[in-house]
Design a protein around this motif. Structure first.
Motif, PDB file in Angstrom:
ATOM      1  N   UNK A   1       0.833  -1.203   0.000  1.00 59.51           N
ATOM      2  CA  UNK A   1       0.000   0.000   0.000  1.00 59.51           C
ATOM      3  C   UNK A   1       0.866   1.251   0.000  1.00 59.51           C
ATOM      4  N   UNK A   2       1.955   1.212   0.742  1.00 60.89           N
ATOM      5  CA  UNK A   2       2.846   2.360   0.865  1.00 60.89           C
ATOM      6  C   UNK A   2       3.452   2.746  -0.481  1.00 60.89           C
ATOM      7  N   UNK A   3       3.993   1.777  -1.212  1.00 63.21           N
ATOM      8  CA  UNK A   3       4.668   2.113  -2.463  1.00 63.21           C
ATOM      9  C   UNK A   3       3.671   2.430  -3.577  1.00 63.21           C
ATOM     10  N   UNK A   4       2.490   1.796  -3.564  1.00 66.85           N
ATOM     11  CA  UNK A   4       1.490   2.076  -4.591  1.00 66.85           C
ATOM     12  C   UNK A   4       0.928   3.482  -4.423  1.00 66.85           C
ATOM     13  N   UNK A   5       0.577   3.844  -3.202  1.00 63.79           N
ATOM     14  CA  UNK A   5       0.026   5.178  -2.960  1.00 63.79           C
ATOM     15  C   UNK A   5       1.114   6.242  -3.086  1.00 63.79           C
ATOM     16  N   UNK A   6       2.336   5.931  -2.669  1.00 64.83           N
ATOM     17  CA  UNK A   6       3.414   6.900  -2.823  1.00 64.83           C
ATOM     18  C   UNK A   6       3.738   7.162  -4.276  1.00 64.83           C
TER      19      UNK A   6
ATOM     20  N   UNK B   1       0.908   8.670   8.996  1.00 64.47           N
ATOM     21  CA  UNK B   1      -0.016   9.737   9.400  1.00 64.47           C
ATOM     22  C   UNK B   1      -1.483   9.351   9.264  1.00 64.47           C
ATOM     23  N   UNK B   2      -1.809   8.397   8.372  1.00 63.95           N
ATOM     24  CA  UNK B   2      -3.211   8.052   8.177  1.00 63.95           C
ATOM     25  C   UNK B   2      -3.885   7.538   9.457  1.00 63.95           C
TER      26      UNK B   2
ATOM     27  N   UNK C   1     -20.068   4.194  13.544  1.00 71.03           N
ATOM     28  CA  UNK C   1     -18.952   4.135  12.588  1.00 71.03           C
ATOM     29  C   UNK C   1     -17.622   4.230  13.321  1.00 71.03           C
ATOM     30  N   UNK C   2     -17.541   5.149  14.295  1.00 72.60           N
ATOM     31  CA  UNK C   2     -16.268   5.389  14.976  1.00 72.60           C
ATOM     32  C   UNK C   2     -15.796   4.170  15.763  1.00 72.60           C
ATOM     33  N   UNK C   3     -16.727   3.387  16.309  1.00 76.14           N
ATOM     34  CA  UNK C   3     -16.364   2.233  17.123  1.00 76.14           C
ATOM     35  C   UNK C   3     -16.288   0.936  16.327  1.00 76.14           C
ATOM     36  N   UNK C   4     -16.506   1.023  15.029  1.00 77.10           N
ATOM     37  CA  UNK C   4     -16.434  -0.177  14.195  1.00 77.10           C
ATOM     38  C   UNK C   4     -15.001  -0.695  14.161  1.00 77.10           C
ATOM     39  N   UNK C   5     -14.770  -2.002  14.366  1.00 79.09           N
ATOM     40  CA  UNK C   5     -13.400  -2.528  14.466  1.00 79.09           C
ATOM     41  C   UNK C   5     -12.621  -2.467  13.152  1.00 79.09           C
ATOM     42  N   UNK C   6     -13.291  -2.487  12.012  1.00 83.47           N
ATOM     43  CA  UNK C   6     -12.580  -2.525  10.733  1.00 83.47           C
ATOM     44  C   UNK C   6     -12.523  -1.193  10.024  1.00 83.47           C
ATOM     45  N   UNK C   7     -12.664  -0.083  10.755  1.00 81.33           N
ATOM     46  CA  UNK C   7     -12.719   1.230  10.119  1.00 81.33           C
ATOM     47  C   UNK C   7     -11.425   1.549   9.372  1.00 81.33           C
ATOM     48  N   UNK C   8     -10.278   1.276  10.000  1.00 80.75           N
ATOM     49  CA  UNK C   8      -9.008   1.611   9.366  1.00 80.75           C
ATOM     50  C   UNK C   8      -8.797   0.798   8.085  1.00 80.75           C
ATOM     51  N   UNK C   9      -9.150  -0.474   8.110  1.00 80.24           N
ATOM     52  CA  UNK C   9      -9.016  -1.298   6.916  1.00 80.24           C
ATOM     53  C   UNK C   9      -9.904  -0.815   5.785  1.00 80.24           C
ATOM     54  N   UNK C  10     -11.128  -0.389   6.118  1.00 79.22           N
ATOM     55  CA  UNK C  10     -12.041   0.126   5.101  1.00 79.22           C
ATOM     56  C   UNK C  10     -11.490   1.396   4.479  1.00 79.22           C
TER      57      UNK C  10
ATOM     58  N   UNK D   1      -8.339   2.365   4.316  1.00 74.89           N
ATOM     59  CA  UNK D   1      -7.181   2.015   3.496  1.00 74.89           C
ATOM     60  C   UNK D   1      -7.625   1.435   2.153  1.00 74.89           C
ATOM     61  N   UNK D   2      -8.619   0.556   2.187  1.00 72.65           N
ATOM     62  CA  UNK D   2      -9.095  -0.049   0.951  1.00 72.65           C
ATOM     63  C   UNK D   2      -9.692   0.976   0.002  1.00 72.65           C
ATOM     64  N   UNK D   3     -10.498   1.890   0.535  1.00 76.62           N
ATOM     65  CA  UNK D   3     -11.110   2.929  -0.302  1.00 76.62           C
ATOM     66  C   UNK D   3     -10.036   3.834  -0.908  1.00 76.62           C
ATOM     67  N   UNK D   4      -9.056   4.212  -0.095  1.00 76.45           N
ATOM     68  CA  UNK D   4      -7.982   5.079  -0.600  1.00 76.45           C
ATOM     69  C   UNK D   4      -7.183   4.371  -1.688  1.00 76.45           C
TER      70      UNK D   4
END
Length: 358
Positions: A259-264, A281-282, A297-306, A308-311
């Motif tokens: 993810x790092x190299x693709x987005x960079x 920073x994300x 939404x804020x307490x959802x366990x998979x928020x960060x993964x979602x 990252x996937x959308x980005x």
């Protein structure tokens, strides 16, 4: 808009193409040197992680962005460097020799992985490296006499030339020096015949082979150099956290590196560090945004993964050149203003090979 009139070959391979680059890179280096006096201890630690991940990103960028070899198990090389550093420093080996040995051990593992993968490409190479990542993670968990198993392993503060590096500022400067050296090394490698061979293999293996480039040799070399840089990053990562365990080097870490190299921005040295900035920073941005989101939404366990996937999907669809590609377009827009025209950066329509024959 800047026009450069080149009169000799040395100008074409010079690291700094013009005086503007010298000025801005010098300003960036000065800002990094003054960072401990400017930012708080917490943000200095985040910048340190950016430098560490930048070193790892340089290795993965060299492998995937410049040589075109897909890797889904790169966190295994990070773990090899981390555990090698922990074992060697724990045995009393000086820090400088230990980190060099960690890079060498990771490079040897990279060669071992690269040789069987020579006949694979694309998704099949990704599956092979993913399987390698699972194997290495299991080795870390089972080899308790060296790695400590699932209980993990503690590291002591590094000691360089008899001076123990205990403070965060001193360790930051150590990471900064190694990041600058790694960046200069990769830039000089890309200017050399070896780097040009890497790029030729990425563009077309058949064309590269027809020009006399030995695919097996340069693919294996790319794996070795990439793994060595990951080993250096892993050694610094271990000292920064002072504790490592097998779950830190699993498939999720490998996906973060991809993810790092693709987005960079694949195929750019700048992209390795821009991606590292995004990766560090994300989570901070997501944590700040949770205060303004509904609890469901804020307490959802998979928020960060979602997120990252959308980005990642957004970058693949709308900006495949990543953050660095977007910056190049923005810079060109300012250089051409007010003569910029709409659609200047529109991508050309891509056709399938079968459609080209009609």
């Amino acid at each position: 808009m800047r026009f450069i009139f080149k009169t000799n070959y040395e100008q074409d391979i010079r690291l700094a193409k013009h005086g503007g680059q010298v000025f801005w890179y010098a300003a960036l280096l000065l800002a990094l040197l003054l960072a401990p006096a400017i930012v708080s201890e917490y943000w200095l630690a985040q910048v340190t992680f950016i430098l560490i991940y930048g070193i790892v990103g340089l290795g993965l960028m060299l492998l995937s962005g410049f040589t075109g070899q897909f890797s889904l198990g790169h966190a295994a090389f990070l773990g090899v460097g981390a555990y090698a550093q922990a074992a060697l420093t724990g045995a009393g080996v000086p820090f400088a020799l230990a980190i060099a040995a960690a890079a060498g051990i990771a490079a040897i593992v990279g060669v071992i992985v690269g040789l069987p993968a020579l006949r694979l490409k694309g998704i099949y190479l990704g599956i092979a490296t993913l399987a390698f990542g699972f194997i290495v993670e299991e080795v870390f968990a089972r080899w308790e006499s060296v790695t400590g198993g699932n209980a993990g392993k503690h590291l002591k503060d590094p000691s360089l030339f008899g001076i123990t590096i205990e403070s965060g500022e001193a360790f930051y400067y150590l990471c900064l020096v190694l990041a600058v050296l790694a960046t200069l090394g990769v830039l000089n490698l890309l200017r050399s015949p070896t780097g040009r061979a890497f790029v030729a293999i990425r563009d077309s293996e058949i064309s590269a082979q027809s020009m006399g480039i030995q695919l097996a040799r340069f693919k294996t070399l790319s794996f070795a150099i990439s793994a060595a840089l990951a080993g250096v990053g892993g050694a610094l990562y271990a000292h920064k956290l002072k504790f490592i365990s097998p779950d830190q080097f699993g498939v999720l870490q490998s996906i973060d590196l991809i993810l790092m190299v693709v987005i960079g921005g694949l195929g750019s040295v700048h992209g390795a560090f821009l991606g590292a900035i995004f990766l560090i920073t994300m989570p901070q941005v997501i944590a700040l945004a949770k205060d303004h989101l509904p609890d469901a939404i804020a307490l959802a366990p998979g928020l960060q993964g979602v997120v990252y996937g959308v980005v990642l999907i957004a970058f693949v669809l709308f900006e495949p050149l990543g953050l660095y590609g977007r910056w190049l377009k923005l810079r060109t827009w300012f250089q051409l203003f007010p003569f910029y025209r709409r659609g200047m950066f529109r991508r050309q329509k891509a056709f399938q090979k079968s459609e080209r024959l009609r």
